[in-house]
Design an enzyme around this catalytic site. Structure first.
Site, mmCIF file in Angstrom:
data_model
loop_
_atom_site.group_PDB
_atom_site.id
_atom_site.type_symbol
_atom_site.label_atom_id
_atom_site.label_comp_id
_atom_site.label_asym_id
_atom_site.label_seq_id
_atom_site.Cartn_x
_atom_site.Cartn_y
_atom_site.Cartn_z
ATOM 1 N N GLU A 1 8.352 -15.240 -9.878
ATOM 2 C CA GLU A 1 7.720 -13.957 -9.530
ATOM 3 C C GLU A 1 6.989 -13.322 -10.696
ATOM 4 O OE1 GLU A 1 11.289 -11.828 -8.032
ATOM 5 O OE2 GLU A 1 9.885 -10.999 -6.604
ATOM 6 N N GLU B 1 18.050 -17.564 -6.744
ATOM 7 C CA GLU B 1 17.636 -16.256 -7.232
ATOM 8 C C GLU B 1 17.053 -16.350 -8.654
ATOM 9 O OE1 GLU B 1 16.977 -13.576 -5.977
ATOM 10 O OE2 GLU B 1 17.067 -12.090 -7.557
ATOM 11 N N ARG C 1 4.038 -0.318 -4.715
ATOM 12 C CA ARG C 1 3.766 -0.835 -3.368
ATOM 13 C C ARG C 1 2.490 -1.661 -3.306
ATOM 14 N NH1 ARG C 1 6.766 1.998 0.349
ATOM 15 N NH2 ARG C 1 5.374 1.355 2.015
ATOM 16 N N LYS D 1 13.260 -15.197 -9.539
ATOM 17 C CA LYS D 1 12.932 -14.198 -10.572
ATOM 18 C C LYS D 1 11.882 -14.755 -11.520
ATOM 19 C CE LYS D 1 14.035 -11.284 -9.273
ATOM 20 N NZ LYS D 1 14.827 -11.026 -8.117
ATOM 21 N N TRP E 1 -2.582 -2.918 -1.634
ATOM 22 C CA TRP E 1 -2.191 -4.325 -1.734
ATOM 23 C C TRP E 1 -2.978 -5.008 -0.621
ATOM 24 C CZ3 TRP E 1 -0.006 -8.060 1.407
ATOM 25 C CH2 TRP E 1 0.512 -9.197 0.756
ATOM 26 N N CYS F 1 0.830 -1.198 0.000
ATOM 27 C CA CYS F 1 0.000 0.000 0.000
ATOM 28 C C CYS F 1 0.867 1.251 0.000
ATOM 29 C CB CYS F 1 -0.956 0.083 1.183
ATOM 30 S SG CYS F 1 -2.061 -1.298 1.313
ATOM 31 N N ASN G 1 -1.724 2.351 5.541
ATOM 32 C CA ASN G 1 -0.807 1.291 5.131
ATOM 33 C C ASN G 1 -0.368 0.572 6.395
ATOM 34 O OD1 ASN G 1 1.286 -0.267 4.047
ATOM 35 N ND2 ASN G 1 2.763 1.397 4.243
ATOM 36 N N GLY G 2 -0.561 -0.738 6.450
ATOM 37 C CA GLY G 2 -0.162 -1.498 7.641
ATOM 38 C C GLY G 2 -1.241 -2.507 7.989
ATOM 39 N N LYS H 1 6.334 -4.248 -3.838
ATOM 40 C CA LYS H 1 7.765 -3.983 -3.763
ATOM 41 C C LYS H 1 8.283 -3.987 -2.338
ATOM 42 C CE LYS H 1 11.658 -2.830 -5.601
ATOM 43 N NZ LYS H 1 12.337 -3.964 -6.235
ATOM 44 N N HIS I 1 19.259 -36.379 -4.110
ATOM 45 C CA HIS I 1 18.490 -36.595 -2.881
ATOM 46 C C HIS I 1 17.029 -36.191 -3.064
ATOM 47 C CE1 HIS I 1 22.207 -37.500 -0.840
ATOM 48 N NE2 HIS I 1 22.738 -36.453 -1.457
#
Ligand code: F6R
Length: 618
Positions: A497, A490, A27, A494, A74, A2, A100-101, A613, A513
């Site tokens: 996402e 990573e 955000r 990527k 968000w 947010c 926001n929160g 983000k 394994h």
């Protein structure tokens, strides 16, 4: 998670709010809304979907007025729809709030308010704030906000307006970021600096418990006990053009291509006369010499950078290191104390779990060093020392340049640590010289990916076709060893996402394994096989995959004949570099591969679904 903004001044508020929100959309982007005050009236407009949906609606029916608040969401509590979008209003529609929160005790508060006759219209936790303020309101908005917030548990950054108090915006924060922008006959509050940078460079960072009371020409800040306090604004040096796409199709692509420049700046700024200098470190050499162990704590991509840091620090500076996800570290009982250096890594400097881990570490007596991109962010301010990555604003949700900048700082910190602790590094003399070659190597490599028809775009197109031909059954596996194992994680992160394709990263030695059971003709396996001590081991892994019909994309050092000759399905060449520094060069084509796959599938690369983000909630 947010983005919020507030404006008061002489401009058309709607325009300022929309522009600001467009810079905060990274955000959250599932719904957006604004509230504008005009001639004793409060007008609210909110819409499910991206900001463009709201902007279209406002174009059809604009809201006039010079004071207002805005929000890009968000979702945490309540699905994304028009009703759950912010701003939320009290039952009389006098007060509007953006938040926001997360309000942790919202259920209790809601029940209490409902019993007192307050009718709720949304499923959000945030709406309680509007009603609480209304309950406390006796003609002074700042006083009402202050008293109302005493009942609230959880995290918040809020902006509030009241229709009876034109030209006034109140902001408050606890554990969610909020900055004040000071303009000429106008003032702003926002979750992040880019939202106000077009109008002012003078910014005040609000601390937990502070409340700001803004009009066009006044800015009053009160501390947690309600006493007025003076805070000096800081001058923001960077430019708003750094937050533009500059001709690239996406921010992610632009940020990938910025990496050579970011690395070059880091080395230029930090390497002075054959030594590494960290001006803002604020941890004395004597303290660095006393460190017995290092804990690196971070989330997501920053965590992967931390894993690479472990390999580097242990190999060269000879200090034991462990690496934790912040969300794990904060809830177990980590054995850190005065002899531990805790390094927290965060691009945004606002990640809730990393911030909480930092506090936990400090409570246990450890020294905390932050590696951070955003100047003055909560993590940077609360740590004992900070090293900024100075990568410039990273707008795309998927982190790219921040990652390689974190790696660069970790290399330099390793060297610094070894020097201060007088540890003889095996290749100490050439370390910095070779490190400084990375920007040009990265630049040369990237030059071949400029055209839209580059080899990675072709691999991505072939994968797309393959995927569709197999009824969407294919997936990706990324394998790496030693210092390139974190890059396997990573690379997979990527891809998933932004392309929503299932992807797993694994240390190649673990393949037998378990993951080898996945190998048939379906998954595409990215094998990081650059020149390294474990190169032969990677070759064996690749043969095992090929023997089972797997499709291999081999990432190799330029001039590798063995793999070129052994019929890999796909090859990605990276410039030759010492093994220790290869992660930077390997990371870049993996970012581009993910980018092109997502582009093939036609997804929204800069704003992938469900992500945000800056993860300022747990
Ligand atoms: C991945 C990504 C996230 C972040 C993570 C930590 O592309 O962007 O995994 O790395 O949310 O964020 P920061 O670094 O801001 O603490």
């Amino acid at each position: 998670m947010c983005g919020i903004i507030g404006y008061t001044g002489k401009k058309n508020a709607e325009e300022v709010l929309l522009k600001g929100l467009s810079r905060l959309e990274y955000r959250g982007y599932d719904s957006a809304g604004v509230a504008v005050l005009k001639a004793g009236e409060l007008h609210v407009r909110k819409k499910q979907g991206k900001l463009s949906v709201l902007a279209e609606d406002l174009k059809r029916a604009p809201l006039a007025g010079n004071t207002g608040i805005g929000h890009t969401r968000w979702a945490t509590h309540g699905v994304p729809n028009d009703i759950n979008a912010h701003p939320h209003v009290d039952h009389k529609r006098h007060i509007a709030v953006v938040h926001n929160g997360i309000i942790e005790n919202y259920q209790q508060l809601k029940e209490k308010l409902q019993k007192a006759g307050y009718a709720f219209s949304s499923d959000t936790d945030s709406e309680v704030i509007a009603h609480l303020i209304s309950e406390q309101y006796k003609g002074d908005l700042r006083a009402a906000v202050r008293t109302a917030l005493k009942q609230v548990k959880g995290s918040f950054a809020i902006a509030v307006v009241h229709r009876g108090e034109p030209g006034r915006v109140i902001g408050a924060r606890k554990d969610s970021p909020l900055i004040v922008g000071l303009g000429e006959e106008e003032n702003f509050i926002a979750s992040d600096i880019p939202a106000v940078l077009e109008y002012t460079r003078k910014v005040i960072y609000l601390e937990n418990g502070e409340i700001v009371d803004l009009s066009g020409d006044t800015c009053v800040i009160c501390g947690p006990k309600g006493k007025k306090i003076r805070k000096r604004p800081v001058e923001i040096k960077w430019d708003i053009s750094q937050a533009e796409k500059k001709g690239y199709r996406h921010f992610m692509l632009k940020e990938i291509f910025e990496q050579p420049e970011v690395l070059r700046n880091i080395f230029k700024e930090r390497i002075k006369g054959g030594r590494v200098e960290f001006e803002e470190l604020a941890i004395r050499d004597t303290q660095i010499r006393k460190i017995k162990r290092i804990a690196i704590v971070a989330c997501g991509t920053a965590y992967h950078a931390g894993l690479t840091g472990k390999y580097m620090i242990e190999k060269y500076a000879k200090v034991p290191v462990w690496v934790d996800n912040s969300s794990e570290f904060r809830y177990r009982e980590p054995l850190v104390g005065r002899d531990t250096l805790v390094i927290v890594i965060s691009q945004s400097g606002e990640t809730a779990d990393t911030l909480a881990a930092l506090r936990e570490a400090k409570d246990r007596g450890a020294r905390v060093l932050a590696i951070c991109n955003v100047l003055g962010s909560s993590i940077a301010r609360e740590s004992d020392g900070v090293i900024y990555t100075h990568a410039g604003p990273e707008i795309a949700v998927a982190s790219t340049k921040a990652y390689t900048a974190q790696l660069a700082i970790l290399y330099l910190f390793t060297y610094y640590l070894a020097s201060v602790r007088k540890v003889a590094m095996t290749d100490g003399r050439s370390f910095l010289r070779r490190l400084k070659r990375l920007p040009s190597l990265a630049e040369r490599m990237l030059a071949q990916y400029h055209s839209r028809k580059n080899i990675l775009a072709r691999y991505a197109a072939e994968f797309h076709e393959y995927y569709l031909a197999r009824n969407n059954k294919s997936c990706f596996l990324y394998l790496g060893r030693n210092i390139n194992y974190p890059n396997a994680l990573e690379g997979a992160l990527k891809l998933k996402e932004i392309s929503y394709i299932s992807a797993e990263g694994y240390p190649a030695g673990e393949m037998k394994h378990g993951p080898i059971a996945l190998i048939d003709e379906n998954p595409w396996v990215v094998c990081i096989a650059v020149q390294a001590d474990t190169y032969e081991k990677m070759l064996s892994n690749i043969q095992e995959i090929k023997a089972r019909g797997g499709i291999v994309i081999a990432v190799v050092s330029a001039g590798d004949k063995t793999l070129r000759d052994s019929k890999m399905n796909y090859l990605i060449e990276v410039p030759r570099a010492p093994e220790a520094f290869s992660p930077v060069l390997v990371a870049i084509p993996l970012q581009l591969l993910a980018y092109h796959v997502a582009a093939e599938f036609g997804y929204d690369i800069d704003q992938p679904r469900n992500l945000a983000k800056s993860v300022t909630v747990e």
